[in-house]
Motif scaffolding. Structure first.
Motif, PDB file in Angstrom:
ATOM      1  N   LYS A 134      10.595 -15.688  74.139  1.00 26.37           N
ATOM      2  CA  LYS A 134      10.869 -16.593  73.013  1.00 26.37           C
ATOM      3  C   LYS A 134      11.619 -17.798  73.563  1.00 26.37           C
ATOM      4  O   LYS A 134      12.396 -17.659  74.517  1.00 26.37           O
ATOM      5  N   PRO A 135      11.427 -18.959  72.948  1.00 25.43           N
ATOM      6  CA  PRO A 135      12.151 -20.144  73.440  1.00 25.43           C
ATOM      7  C   PRO A 135      13.662 -19.943  73.343  1.00 25.43           C
ATOM      8  O   PRO A 135      14.147 -19.247  72.439  1.00 25.43           O
ATOM      9  N   PRO A 136      14.405 -20.542  74.273  1.00 25.85           N
ATOM     10  CA  PRO A 136      15.865 -20.473  74.197  1.00 25.85           C
ATOM     11  C   PRO A 136      16.367 -21.341  73.036  1.00 25.85           C
ATOM     12  O   PRO A 136      15.594 -22.088  72.450  1.00 25.85           O
ATOM     13  N   ASN A 139       8.934 -20.622  76.444  1.00 27.50           N
ATOM     14  CA  ASN A 139       8.822 -19.194  76.127  1.00 27.50           C
ATOM     15  C   ASN A 139       9.237 -18.330  77.317  1.00 27.50           C
ATOM     16  O   ASN A 139       9.837 -17.271  77.146  1.00 27.50           O
TER      17      ASN A 139
END
Lengths: 293, 168
Positions: free
Chosen positions: A2-4, A41
């Motif tokens: 998942k994106p930061p 991601n």
């Protein structure tokens, strides 16, 4: 995967985006996201700010200015491939775009994003180099134009400052009756090219080669114009033997090596593809000029 | 208008014809928004980095990878997922019906992405060759490798959508 965490900005104008770039530390510009989103991601990049360019309408569009095609940085690859001006005047671009990723990525991916990501194997980067494109860059000090040869500074490194962004690419249009070819070798359709070749050539009334541009993509850190081959071909009467000799200059290319593909293999593929691309481009030029082949 | 940037935003996305309003963290992908916020779990997540094609949805009618879009980017746009393909009365989309008949799915994991991709493709290319279909689905990985059945189903669905010939 998942994106930061980051803070999100979606400016509506180029000026606003440039102001944000000047003000924010560790900001990344988000174009079509077909490279940056996977990198987010996978957390290869950890930006504090994302500046999303997708709502800046002024960054998208194709128009002809004299004998140059100006394509806005946020123009989607799909829209470029379908644009009537591109289809009629720059079929090289259409042929190259057929190799760019997949239907789903071309629907979202942009030309500016591809140029700034500057993957050595990117088709649009090779096309821009082959056409001697000029990149329109905007920053706090205004706009500047940079030739593609200077823009592609090194491996995935465009010559833009952290407070600058690409607004458009200007592509000089080849003569109406030119020949072209874009060929690529990849392990599967849509994969990164092991080697790609772009060729544009024109013929004089006697059928000799008037101009010829040859670019290798995927073979080196930045697109490589085959200057020696271009010089060899200019003014010459085209035939298979000559194309073979021109293609053989690929043997001197200092080609990229990686775990899957050794440099000698890239050189061999490059030689074969250049020879084929020259033959295809020549055949098309002959047809465009209504000459007997 | 931009301000100091935001970490979360209230968005309105039209999903399968209905407006869905929700608060979305800005780092939430469109795929996770569909699955976790809206509980539309028909959109599958395979790789989450834009390679497998399982998460493909239609955004304003165009096939896109929902793992490579942020939910905030869909604000104000129309999204169609696999749940939106069948008619309101439950009758299957011609592509879905053809997939059933031709065994175009085995485990079914890739199917939502293939169907959404092919819905767009058949609009652009109503009478495709098998080679064109294979190219259109080059960005969708089926690890059951049922590609032949998928291509056969697509050819039949194309015929049905064109309205020529009868479907069995």
């Amino acid at each position: 995967m998942k994106p930061p965490a980051f803070l999100y900005h979606d400016p509506r104008s180029i000026d606003e985006a440039v102001a944000l770039l000047a003000r924010l530390d560790n900001a990344r510009l988000l174009a079509g996201g077909q490279s940056l989103m996977p990198m987010l991601n996978m957390r290869y990049v950890l930006p504090d700010h994302i500046i999303d360019l997708n709502r800046i309408e002024a960054l998208a569009g194709v128009r002809q200015i004299g004998e140059t095609l100006r394509i806005g940085a946020m123009t989607r690859q799909r829209d470029i491939a379908e644009h009537p001006l591109v289809r009629s005047r720059l079929p090289l671009m259409v042929e190259a775009l057929g190799h760019v990723g997949h239907r789903q990525t071309r629907n979202r991916g942009t030309i500016g994003g591809s140029l700034c990501h500057l993957d050595p194997a990117a088709e649009l980067v090779a096309v821009a180099a082959n056409l001697d494109a000029t990149i329109e860059i905007v920053g706090p000090k205004g706009a500047r134009l940079l030739p593609m040869a200077e823009f592609a500074l090194g491996f995935m490194t465009p010559a833009i400052a952290p407070d600058e962004m690409v607004a458009a690419v200007n592509l000089p249009l080849p003569a109406a009756r030119h020949g072209y070819a874009f060929l690529e070798m990849a392990r599967r359709h849509g994969d990164f090219a092991i080697v790609a070749v772009a060729v544009v050539l024109t013929l004089d009334p006697a059928g000799r080669l008037a101009t010829c541009a040859i670019t290798l993509g995927g073979a080196a850190a930045v697109p490589r114009r085959m200057a020696e081959a271009e010089t060899m071909l200019r003014g010459a009467a085209p035939d298979a033997l000559l194309f073979g000799r021109a293609a053989a200059t690929a043997r001197a290319v200092d080609a990229l090596e990686d775990a899957q593909v050794p440099g000698w293999y890239r050189r061999q593929v490059a030689e074969t593809l250049i020879e084929r691309a020259l033959a295809t481009a020549h055949r098309r030029a002959v047809a465009a000029n209504g000459m007997a082949s | 208008m931009s301000d100091g940037g935001c970490a979360s935003r209230s968005i309105a996305v039209t999903v399968n014809g209905s407006v869905c309003r929700a608060e979305a963290p800005v780092r939430l992908t469109l795929s996770d928004f569909l699955r976790q916020t809206l509980h539309l779990t028909g959109t599958h997540l395979g790789c989450e980095h834009g390679v497998c094609g399982a998460c493909t949805v239609l955004v304003d009618g165009r096939a896109m990878r929902s793992c490579l879009m942020l939910a905030v980017q869909a604000d104000g746009h129309q999204v169609t997922t696999i749940e939106g393909l069948a008619a309101p009365d439950g009758s299957l989309h011609p592509l879905q019906a053809a997939f059933c008949r031709h065994h175009g799915l085995q485990c079914g994991f890739c199917t939502p992405g293939l169907l959404t991709t092919l819905v767009e493709f058949l609009k652009d290319c109503p009478d495709p060759t098998a080679a064109e279909i294979r190219e259109a689905i080059s960005g969708n990985i089926c690890r059951c490798t049922g590609y032949d059945s998928i291509v056969a189903a697509t050819i039949e669905a194309a015929r049905a959508l064109r309205g020529d010939g009868t479907t069995p």
